[in-house]
Design a protein around this motif. Structure first.
Motif, PDB file in Angstrom:
ATOM      1  N   VAL A 115      -3.982  -4.448  -9.344  1.00 54.48           N
ATOM      2  CA  VAL A 115      -2.961  -4.528 -10.185  1.00 54.48           C
ATOM      3  C   VAL A 115      -3.067  -6.009 -10.777  1.00 54.48           C
ATOM      4  O   VAL A 115      -2.791  -6.998 -10.135  1.00 54.48           O
ATOM      5  CB  VAL A 115      -1.702  -4.247  -9.966  1.00 54.48           C
ATOM      6  N   ARG A 116      -3.041  -5.981 -12.132  1.00 54.63           N
ATOM      7  CA  ARG A 116      -3.483  -7.380 -12.739  1.00 54.63           C
ATOM      8  C   ARG A 116      -2.022  -7.819 -13.591  1.00 54.63           C
ATOM      9  O   ARG A 116      -1.528  -6.926 -14.468  1.00 54.63           O
ATOM     10  CB  ARG A 116      -4.738  -7.536 -13.629  1.00 54.63           C
ATOM     11  N   PHE A 117      -1.918  -9.049 -13.304  1.00 54.37           N
ATOM     12  CA  PHE A 117      -0.819  -9.527 -14.289  1.00 54.37           C
ATOM     13  C   PHE A 117      -1.095 -10.673 -14.989  1.00 54.37           C
ATOM     14  O   PHE A 117      -0.490 -11.540 -15.787  1.00 54.37           O
ATOM     15  CB  PHE A 117       0.398 -10.345 -13.443  1.00 54.37           C
ATOM     16  N   GLY A 118      -2.431 -11.068 -15.228  1.00 50.64           N
ATOM     17  CA  GLY A 118      -3.126 -12.053 -15.842  1.00 50.64           C
ATOM     18  C   GLY A 118      -4.566 -12.029 -15.487  1.00 50.64           C
ATOM     19  O   GLY A 118      -5.008 -11.276 -14.918  1.00 50.64           O
ATOM     20  N   LYS A 119      -5.208 -13.266 -15.958  1.00 48.40           N
ATOM     21  CA  LYS A 119      -6.832 -13.162 -15.458  1.00 48.40           C
ATOM     22  C   LYS A 119      -6.697 -13.543 -13.924  1.00 48.40           C
ATOM     23  O   LYS A 119      -7.806 -13.071 -13.421  1.00 48.40           O
ATOM     24  CB  LYS A 119      -7.063 -14.502 -16.184  1.00 48.40           C
ATOM     25  N   VAL A 120      -5.743 -14.052 -13.389  1.00 49.69           N
ATOM     26  CA  VAL A 120      -6.035 -14.351 -11.946  1.00 49.69           C
ATOM     27  C   VAL A 120      -4.981 -13.804 -10.954  1.00 49.69           C
ATOM     28  O   VAL A 120      -5.206 -13.746  -9.713  1.00 49.69           O
ATOM     29  CB  VAL A 120      -6.152 -15.929 -11.703  1.00 49.69           C
ATOM     30  N   SER A 121      -3.914 -13.648 -11.682  1.00 47.12           N
ATOM     31  CA  SER A 121      -2.767 -12.977 -10.820  1.00 47.12           C
ATOM     32  C   SER A 121      -2.806 -11.525 -10.473  1.00 47.12           C
ATOM     33  O   SER A 121      -3.265 -10.947 -11.493  1.00 47.12           O
ATOM     34  CB  SER A 121      -1.451 -13.809 -11.169  1.00 47.12           C
ATOM     35  N   GLY A 122      -2.157 -11.109  -9.235  1.00 49.06           N
ATOM     36  CA  GLY A 122      -2.241  -9.582  -9.291  1.00 49.06           C
ATOM     37  C   GLY A 122      -2.514  -9.211  -7.612  1.00 49.06           C
ATOM     38  O   GLY A 122      -2.396 -10.307  -6.966  1.00 49.06           O
ATOM     39  N   GLY A 123      -2.830  -8.004  -7.321  1.00 43.26           N
ATOM     40  CA  GLY A 123      -2.927  -7.627  -6.103  1.00 43.26           C
ATOM     41  C   GLY A 123      -3.188  -6.451  -5.826  1.00 43.26           C
ATOM     42  O   GLY A 123      -3.025  -5.480  -6.853  1.00 43.26           O
ATOM     43  N   TRP A 124      -3.194  -5.679  -4.625  1.00 39.47           N
ATOM     44  CA  TRP A 124      -3.345  -4.350  -4.441  1.00 39.47           C
ATOM     45  C   TRP A 124      -2.143  -3.637  -4.017  1.00 39.47           C
ATOM     46  O   TRP A 124      -1.233  -4.204  -3.195  1.00 39.47           O
ATOM     47  CB  TRP A 124      -4.502  -4.305  -3.531  1.00 39.47           C
ATOM     48  N   ILE A 125      -2.035  -2.469  -4.141  1.00 38.64           N
ATOM     49  CA  ILE A 125      -0.922  -1.735  -3.893  1.00 38.64           C
ATOM     50  C   ILE A 125      -1.094  -1.245  -2.580  1.00 38.64           C
ATOM     51  O   ILE A 125      -2.141  -0.539  -2.349  1.00 38.64           O
ATOM     52  CB  ILE A 125      -0.536  -0.414  -4.674  1.00 38.64           C
ATOM     53  N   PRO A 126      -0.189  -1.467  -1.511  1.00 40.94           N
ATOM     54  CA  PRO A 126      -0.492  -1.155   0.067  1.00 40.94           C
ATOM     55  C   PRO A 126      -0.791   0.426   0.143  1.00 40.94           C
ATOM     56  O   PRO A 126      -1.678   0.705   0.993  1.00 40.94           O
ATOM     57  CB  PRO A 126       0.872  -1.591   0.732  1.00 40.94           C
ATOM     58  N   GLU A 127      -0.033   1.176  -0.519  1.00 40.45           N
ATOM     59  CA  GLU A 127      -0.413   2.777  -0.285  1.00 40.45           C
ATOM     60  C   GLU A 127      -1.733   3.079  -0.906  1.00 40.45           C
ATOM     61  O   GLU A 127      -2.470   3.945   0.040  1.00 40.45           O
ATOM     62  CB  GLU A 127       0.745   3.630  -1.230  1.00 40.45           C
ATOM     63  N   GLU A 128      -2.290   2.451  -1.765  1.00 41.01           N
ATOM     64  CA  GLU A 128      -3.643   2.682  -2.212  1.00 41.01           C
ATOM     65  C   GLU A 128      -4.807   2.324  -1.297  1.00 41.01           C
ATOM     66  O   GLU A 128      -5.626   2.906  -0.926  1.00 41.01           O
ATOM     67  CB  GLU A 128      -3.986   2.185  -3.647  1.00 41.01           C
ATOM     68  N   LEU A 129      -4.481   1.324  -0.545  1.00 42.80           N
ATOM     69  CA  LEU A 129      -5.251   0.599   0.600  1.00 42.80           C
ATOM     70  C   LEU A 129      -5.269   1.570   1.855  1.00 42.80           C
ATOM     71  O   LEU A 129      -6.297   1.624   2.329  1.00 42.80           O
ATOM     72  CB  LEU A 129      -5.050  -0.844   0.691  1.00 42.80           C
ATOM     73  N   SER A 130      -4.101   2.041   2.065  1.00 46.98           N
ATOM     74  CA  SER A 130      -4.003   2.895   3.158  1.00 46.98           C
ATOM     75  C   SER A 130      -4.615   4.179   2.900  1.00 46.98           C
ATOM     76  O   SER A 130      -5.343   4.748   3.675  1.00 46.98           O
ATOM     77  CB  SER A 130      -2.370   3.187   3.513  1.00 46.98           C
ATOM     78  N   ALA A 131      -4.706   4.688   1.720  1.00 44.71           N
ATOM     79  CA  ALA A 131      -5.251   6.108   1.405  1.00 44.71           C
ATOM     80  C   ALA A 131      -7.012   5.568   1.531  1.00 44.71           C
ATOM     81  O   ALA A 131      -7.488   6.458   1.939  1.00 44.71           O
ATOM     82  CB  ALA A 131      -4.997   6.492  -0.101  1.00 44.71           C
ATOM     83  N   TRP A 132      -7.320   4.471   0.777  1.00 47.26           N
ATOM     84  CA  TRP A 132      -8.805   4.282   0.911  1.00 47.26           C
ATOM     85  C   TRP A 132      -9.273   4.371   2.402  1.00 47.26           C
ATOM     86  O   TRP A 132     -10.015   4.767   2.937  1.00 47.26           O
ATOM     87  CB  TRP A 132      -8.871   2.979   0.066  1.00 47.26           C
ATOM     88  N   GLU A 133      -8.358   3.510   3.144  1.00 47.71           N
ATOM     89  CA  GLU A 133      -8.834   3.285   4.633  1.00 47.71           C
ATOM     90  C   GLU A 133      -8.737   4.988   5.302  1.00 47.71           C
ATOM     91  O   GLU A 133      -9.891   5.137   5.972  1.00 47.71           O
ATOM     92  CB  GLU A 133      -7.674   2.599   5.178  1.00 47.71           C
ATOM     93  N   GLN A 134      -7.789   5.900   4.906  1.00 46.12           N
ATOM     94  CA  GLN A 134      -7.856   7.058   5.687  1.00 46.12           C
ATOM     95  C   GLN A 134      -9.046   7.797   5.134  1.00 46.12           C
ATOM     96  O   GLN A 134      -9.580   8.618   6.109  1.00 46.12           O
ATOM     97  CB  GLN A 134      -6.590   7.978   5.348  1.00 46.12           C
ATOM     98  N   GLU A 135      -9.470   7.649   3.886  1.00 44.27           N
ATOM     99  CA  GLU A 135     -10.765   8.263   3.463  1.00 44.27           C
ATOM    100  C   GLU A 135     -11.836   8.136   4.264  1.00 44.27           C
ATOM    101  O   GLU A 135     -12.802   8.831   4.678  1.00 44.27           O
ATOM    102  CB  GLU A 135     -10.917   8.145   1.909  1.00 44.27           C
ATOM    103  N   ARG A 136     -12.115   6.404   4.254  1.00 42.82           N
ATOM    104  CA  ARG A 136     -13.177   6.103   5.188  1.00 42.82           C
ATOM    105  C   ARG A 136     -13.267   6.731   6.520  1.00 42.82           C
ATOM    106  O   ARG A 136     -14.292   6.935   7.103  1.00 42.82           O
ATOM    107  CB  ARG A 136     -13.043   4.673   5.349  1.00 42.82           C
ATOM    108  N   ILE A 137     -11.960   6.713   7.232  1.00 37.08           N
ATOM    109  CA  ILE A 137     -11.850   7.209   8.724  1.00 37.08           C
ATOM    110  C   ILE A 137     -12.212   8.911   8.504  1.00 37.08           C
ATOM    111  O   ILE A 137     -13.072   9.239   9.353  1.00 37.08           O
ATOM    112  CB  ILE A 137     -10.459   7.319   9.142  1.00 37.08           C
ATOM    113  N   ALA A 138     -11.959   9.715   7.607  1.00 35.30           N
ATOM    114  CA  ALA A 138     -12.295  10.865   7.375  1.00 35.30           C
ATOM    115  C   ALA A 138     -13.875  10.976   7.107  1.00 35.30           C
ATOM    116  O   ALA A 138     -14.439  11.903   7.754  1.00 35.30           O
ATOM    117  CB  ALA A 138     -11.561  11.756   6.149  1.00 35.30           C
ATOM    118  N   GLU A 139     -14.376  10.324   6.465  1.00 34.40           N
ATOM    119  CA  GLU A 139     -15.607  10.204   6.177  1.00 34.40           C
ATOM    120  C   GLU A 139     -16.594  10.173   7.604  1.00 34.40           C
ATOM    121  O   GLU A 139     -17.425  10.912   7.816  1.00 34.40           O
ATOM    122  CB  GLU A 139     -16.214   9.167   5.057  1.00 34.40           C
TER     123      GLU A 139
END
Length: 68
Positions: free
Chosen positions: A36-60
């Motif tokens: 999620v971006r708030f400018g050219k350099v500021s922002g970050g990732w949503i924890p729930e999205e990272l958790s879902a990504w991690e669970q997908e890798r485990i399922a794979e």
């Protein structure tokens, strides 16, 4: 307002153990959630999205055929 703390790039890189370029390439190819971006350099990732990504890798991993 629903507010949640975003995870900064530095923490994501440390957690994954990969470079900034790798994460950027994954995002560009649709293999990793975009930040999620708030400018050219500021922002970050949503924890729930990272958790879902991690669970997908485990399922794979778990769905992959086991080597004999």
């Amino acid at each position: 307002m629903n507010t949640q703390k975003l995870i900064p790039r530095s923490e994501v890189l440390e957690w994954l153990g990969v470079s900034r370029q790798t994460v950027d390439a994954w995002v560009k190819r649709g293999r990793f959630p975009p930040p999620v971006r708030f400018g050219k350099v500021s922002g970050g990732w949503i924890p729930e999205e990272l958790s879902a990504w991690e669970q997908e890798r485990i399922a794979e991993r778990d769905a992959a055929p086991k080597a004999a």
